[in-house]
Design a protein around this motif. Structure first.
Motif, PDB file in Angstrom:
ATOM      1  N   UNK A  43       0.814  -1.211   0.000  1.00 11.13           N
ATOM      2  CA  UNK A  43       0.000   0.000   0.000  1.00 11.13           C
ATOM      3  C   UNK A  43       0.849   1.263   0.000  1.00 11.13           C
ATOM      4  N   UNK A  44       2.102   1.147   0.362  1.00  7.62           N
ATOM      5  CA  UNK A  44       2.967   2.315   0.420  1.00  7.62           C
ATOM      6  C   UNK A  44       3.779   2.325   1.703  1.00  7.62           C
ATOM      7  N   UNK A  45       4.444   3.432   1.914  1.00  6.96           N
ATOM      8  CA  UNK A  45       5.314   3.596   3.073  1.00  6.96           C
ATOM      9  C   UNK A  45       4.495   3.578   4.366  1.00  6.96           C
ATOM     10  N   UNK A  46       5.004   2.917   5.383  1.00  3.34           N
ATOM     11  CA  UNK A  46       4.263   2.785   6.644  1.00  3.34           C
ATOM     12  C   UNK A  46       4.109   4.132   7.345  1.00  3.34           C
ATOM     13  N   UNK A  47       5.067   5.051   7.147  1.00  4.44           N
ATOM     14  CA  UNK A  47       4.932   6.366   7.784  1.00  4.44           C
ATOM     15  C   UNK A  47       3.692   7.100   7.275  1.00  4.44           C
ATOM     16  N   UNK A  48       3.509   7.104   5.966  1.00  4.61           N
ATOM     17  CA  UNK A  48       2.365   7.815   5.393  1.00  4.61           C
ATOM     18  C   UNK A  48       1.036   7.220   5.828  1.00  4.61           C
ATOM     19  N   UNK A  49       0.940   5.904   5.802  1.00  2.00           N
ATOM     20  CA  UNK A  49      -0.303   5.249   6.213  1.00  2.00           C
ATOM     21  C   UNK A  49      -0.523   5.413   7.704  1.00  2.00           C
ATOM     22  N   UNK A  50       0.542   5.330   8.488  1.00  3.39           N
ATOM     23  CA  UNK A  50       0.419   5.511   9.931  1.00  3.39           C
ATOM     24  C   UNK A  50      -0.051   6.905  10.291  1.00  3.39           C
ATOM     25  N   UNK A  51       0.530   7.911   9.668  1.00  2.00           N
ATOM     26  CA  UNK A  51       0.113   9.285   9.954  1.00  2.00           C
ATOM     27  C   UNK A  51      -1.311   9.546   9.460  1.00  2.00           C
ATOM     28  N   UNK A  52      -1.691   8.929   8.348  1.00  2.00           N
ATOM     29  CA  UNK A  52      -3.064   9.041   7.876  1.00  2.00           C
ATOM     30  C   UNK A  52      -4.037   8.430   8.882  1.00  2.00           C
ATOM     31  N   UNK A  53      -3.678   7.265   9.437  1.00  2.00           N
ATOM     32  CA  UNK A  53      -4.529   6.627  10.440  1.00  2.00           C
ATOM     33  C   UNK A  53      -4.616   7.470  11.707  1.00  2.00           C
ATOM     34  N   UNK A  54      -3.520   8.094  12.092  1.00  2.00           N
ATOM     35  CA  UNK A  54      -3.537   8.967  13.276  1.00  2.00           C
ATOM     36  C   UNK A  54      -4.496  10.132  13.052  1.00  2.00           C
ATOM     37  N   UNK A  55      -4.387  10.780  11.914  1.00  2.00           N
ATOM     38  CA  UNK A  55      -5.240  11.944  11.637  1.00  2.00           C
ATOM     39  C   UNK A  55      -6.707  11.554  11.516  1.00  2.00           C
ATOM     40  N   UNK A  56      -7.000  10.489  10.801  1.00  2.00           N
ATOM     41  CA  UNK A  56      -8.386  10.046  10.650  1.00  2.00           C
ATOM     42  C   UNK A  56      -8.951   9.618  12.000  1.00  2.00           C
ATOM     43  N   UNK A  57      -8.145   8.933  12.809  1.00  2.00           N
ATOM     44  CA  UNK A  57      -8.587   8.514  14.128  1.00  2.00           C
ATOM     45  C   UNK A  57      -8.893   9.690  15.034  1.00  2.00           C
ATOM     46  N   UNK A  58      -8.062  10.722  14.988  1.00  2.00           N
ATOM     47  CA  UNK A  58      -8.316  11.912  15.806  1.00  2.00           C
ATOM     48  C   UNK A  58      -9.583  12.638  15.359  1.00  2.00           C
ATOM     49  N   UNK A  59      -9.792  12.716  14.053  1.00  2.00           N
ATOM     50  CA  UNK A  59     -11.011  13.354  13.548  1.00  2.00           C
ATOM     51  C   UNK A  59     -12.246  12.560  13.977  1.00  2.00           C
ATOM     52  N   UNK A  60     -12.163  11.228  13.909  1.00  2.00           N
ATOM     53  CA  UNK A  60     -13.299  10.406  14.332  1.00  2.00           C
ATOM     54  C   UNK A  60     -13.561  10.540  15.832  1.00  2.00           C
ATOM     55  N   UNK A  61     -12.493  10.628  16.619  1.00  2.00           N
ATOM     56  CA  UNK A  61     -12.653  10.795  18.055  1.00  2.00           C
ATOM     57  C   UNK A  61     -13.315  12.135  18.374  1.00  2.00           C
ATOM     58  N   UNK A  62     -12.880  13.183  17.724  1.00  2.00           N
ATOM     59  CA  UNK A  62     -13.473  14.508  17.934  1.00  2.00           C
ATOM     60  C   UNK A  62     -14.937  14.508  17.494  1.00  2.00           C
ATOM     61  N   UNK A  63     -15.238  13.868  16.361  1.00  2.00           N
ATOM     62  CA  UNK A  63     -16.624  13.777  15.893  1.00  2.00           C
ATOM     63  C   UNK A  63     -17.488  13.021  16.895  1.00  2.00           C
ATOM     64  N   UNK A  64     -16.974  11.924  17.431  1.00  2.00           N
ATOM     65  CA  UNK A  64     -17.721  11.161  18.416  1.00  2.00           C
ATOM     66  C   UNK A  64     -18.018  11.977  19.669  1.00  2.00           C
ATOM     67  N   UNK A  65     -17.033  12.742  20.134  1.00  2.00           N
ATOM     68  CA  UNK A  65     -17.241  13.578  21.318  1.00  2.00           C
ATOM     69  C   UNK A  65     -18.267  14.673  21.033  1.00  2.00           C
ATOM     70  N   UNK A  66     -18.183  15.296  19.880  1.00  2.09           N
ATOM     71  CA  UNK A  66     -19.143  16.354  19.554  1.00  2.09           C
ATOM     72  C   UNK A  66     -20.570  15.816  19.454  1.00  2.09           C
ATOM     73  N   UNK A  67     -20.738  14.647  18.840  1.00  2.00           N
ATOM     74  CA  UNK A  67     -22.078  14.074  18.732  1.00  2.00           C
ATOM     75  C   UNK A  67     -22.586  13.673  20.114  1.00  2.00           C
ATOM     76  N   UNK A  68     -21.698  13.156  20.970  1.00  5.70           N
ATOM     77  CA  UNK A  68     -22.117  12.836  22.337  1.00  5.70           C
ATOM     78  C   UNK A  68     -22.595  14.073  23.080  1.00  5.70           C
ATOM     79  N   UNK A  69     -21.915  15.182  22.870  1.00  6.02           N
ATOM     80  CA  UNK A  69     -22.324  16.432  23.522  1.00  6.02           C
ATOM     81  C   UNK A  69     -23.691  16.895  23.018  1.00  6.02           C
ATOM     82  N   UNK A  70     -23.925  16.772  21.721  1.00  8.01           N
ATOM     83  CA  UNK A  70     -25.210  17.167  21.160  1.00  8.01           C
ATOM     84  C   UNK A  70     -26.324  16.293  21.722  1.00  8.01           C
TER      85      UNK A  70
END
Length: 77
Positions: A43-70
């Protein structure tokens, strides 16, 4: 479907998004630390995929917290 059922479904969805986001974030950190730039299943270099997973995971976590607050603010018990 009444309001309480909709709120319960939305609550379960937001908790699921929050948990999956946390797991994705830590999996991305693990990939970055353990793979150290190797090719990841063609799929490519592990750094790029790892950093992509970190960013997507953080966005999903923030989305989950915001929906919980609503959802929490919608309950008027």
């Amino acid at each position: 479907m009444n309001n309480m059922q909709k709120d319960l479904i939305l609550s379960i969805f937001s908790l699921g998004v929050y948990i999956v986001g946390g797991l994705t974030t830590f999996a991305g950190v693990g990939i970055v630390i353990l793979m150290k730039g190797k090719d990841l299943w063609g799929w490519g270099d592990a750094y790029g995929i790892g950093y992509l997973m970190i960013c997507v995971g953080l966005v999903m976590t923030i989305l989950g917290v915001l929906v919980m607050r609503v959802v929490r603010n919608r309950f008027k018990i």
